[in-house]
Motif scaffolding. Structure first.
Motif: not given
Length: 209
Positions: A101-105, A141-143, A179-181, A187-190
């Motif tokens: 999601d949004n380049n989140f690794i 988030r952990k995927q 919700w998606n926002e 994801y980015q901030s944790n």
């Protein structure tokens, strides 16, 4: 504090989830961009094909249905191996590809850490509703798996909700934009608190008896 909104028995909660199976599957299918109507989803759940709906989408809907059936029938306790069982069902026909999601690794998954996280969360002195929300978003988030992470995380959380009579978690489709926002920001901030509060206010469903 996130108190329980609903106080059902396990059997009552299971019955509530089964009564709403089509709606729940219909919502969860949106994770894969499947845009069937509620009536089409019901037809597929009934074991029939629908003209104009791709076979892979039909298969995904069927597997989500089976995932919901598992969590409303199984008396197994919620451990990491049970999460794997859910993922094996819902991601059965998926390609081996991690959906980012949004380049989140995500970080590499440490099974020992995940086992400890789940164990400590379940022992913590917070409501079952909050436990379910925290495990859902943590797992997203952990995927933890190759694919089907959002579907799996949602079902894992609802297994905990149902087993404890706390209702179900289901974000209405007309609120998915917000919700998606919030998920992307998390994801980015944790930082989960804003997402937890929003979901608690908008997505906990059940019946008052």
């Amino acid at each position: 504090m996130m108190r329980e909104k609903y106080h059902l028995t396990k059997d009552q909660n299971r019955r509530f989830a089964r009564m709403n199976l089509t709606r729940l599957v219909h919502t969860n299918a949106r994770f894969e961009g499947i845009n069937t109507t509620l009536a089409q989803t019901q037809t597929i759940i009934d074991g029939l094909g629908v003209e104009g709906v791709k076979l892979e989408d039909i298969n995904t809907i069927v597997q989500i249905k089976r995932g919901w059936q598992l969590i409303t029938e199984s008396d197994e306790v919620l451990i990491l191996d049970f999460e794997k069982s859910i993922n094996k069902i819902v991601a059965r026909d998926d390609a081996l590809d991690i959906g980012l999601d949004n380049n989140f690794i995500p970080d590499m998954v440490d099974i020992s850490n995940e086992t400890d996280y789940l164990s400590q969360l379940l022992k913590s002195n917070i409501s079952n509703t909050e436990k379910a929300l925290r495990i859902m978003y943590h797992n997203m988030r952990k995927q933890l798996f190759w694919d089907g992470n959002k579907r799996t995380a949602t079902l894992v959380a609802n297994k905990l909700m149902i087993d404890n009579g706390a209702g179900i978690i289901n974000v209405p489709l007309d609120r998915w934009g917000v919700w998606n926002e919030l998920i992307s920001s998390y994801y980015q901030s944790n930082h989960m608190d804003k997402l937890l509060e929003w979901t608690y206010d908008n997505a906990i469903q059940g019946v008052q008896l």
